[in-house]
Design an enzyme around this catalytic site. Structure first.
Site, PDB file in Angstrom:
ATOM      1  N   ASN A 124      -6.273  -2.528   2.356  1.00  0.00           N
ATOM      2  CA  ASN A 124      -6.343  -3.973   2.455  1.00  0.00           C
ATOM      3  C   ASN A 124      -7.792  -4.424   2.569  1.00  0.00           C
ATOM      4  O   ASN A 124      -8.522  -3.953   3.428  1.00  0.00           O
ATOM      5  CB  ASN A 124      -5.571  -4.467   3.686  1.00  0.00           C
ATOM      6  CG  ASN A 124      -4.077  -4.339   3.538  1.00  0.00           C
ATOM      7  OD1 ASN A 124      -3.550  -4.263   2.443  1.00  0.00           O
ATOM      8  ND2 ASN A 124      -3.380  -4.314   4.654  1.00  0.00           N
ATOM      9  N   ARG A 134       0.830  -1.217   0.000  1.00  0.00           N
ATOM     10  CA  ARG A 134       0.000   0.000   0.000  1.00  0.00           C
ATOM     11  C   ARG A 134       0.855   1.254   0.000  1.00  0.00           C
ATOM     12  O   ARG A 134       0.551   2.226  -0.699  1.00  0.00           O
ATOM     13  CB  ARG A 134      -0.947   0.011   1.206  1.00  0.00           C
ATOM     14  CG  ARG A 134      -2.046  -1.028   1.125  1.00  0.00           C
ATOM     15  CD  ARG A 134      -2.895  -1.052   2.375  1.00  0.00           C
ATOM     16  NE  ARG A 134      -2.035  -1.334   3.519  1.00  0.00           N
ATOM     17  CZ  ARG A 134      -2.185  -0.804   4.735  1.00  0.00           C
ATOM     18  NH1 ARG A 134      -3.152   0.049   4.986  1.00  0.00           N
ATOM     19  NH2 ARG A 134      -1.373  -1.116   5.716  1.00  0.00           N
TER      20      ARG A 134
END
Length: 93
Positions: A40, A22
């Site tokens: 996520n 990320r």
């Protein structure tokens, strides 16, 4: 005339959680001048939403599919749409 803005939503499958994916995506989005986020999903995927010029969003998609990401990407499912509500910055959620 400026390029019209689009929204890319990409679901990244593979070993992509807990490996800095990320944050890597956030950095690439900021470098490309995009706004959006990566987060996520409970099922192990990372969902990436990016908004900006089509060429910059396509470049981010190419990077997600490049094999040069943290972890291991098995597949990327992408969806293109018109730009929605403005998003501030590019975050890792």
């Amino acid at each position: 005339m400026p390029e019209p803005e689009v929204r890319l939503t990409a679901w990244v499958h593979g070993y992509v959680q807990g490996v800095g994916f990320r944050w890597w995506t956030r950095a690439r989005g900021l470098e490309l001048g995009l706004t959006g986020y990566a987060y996520n999903r409970p099922d192990g995927r990372v969902e990436v939403v990016a908004q900006g010029p089509r060429t910059a969003c396509q470049r981010l998609l190419d990077l997600l599919q490049s094999g040069a990401t943290p972890g291991s990407v098995d597949a990327v499912v992408a969806d293109w749409s018109q730009a929605g509500e403005p998003i501030r910055g590019f975050s890792a959620r």
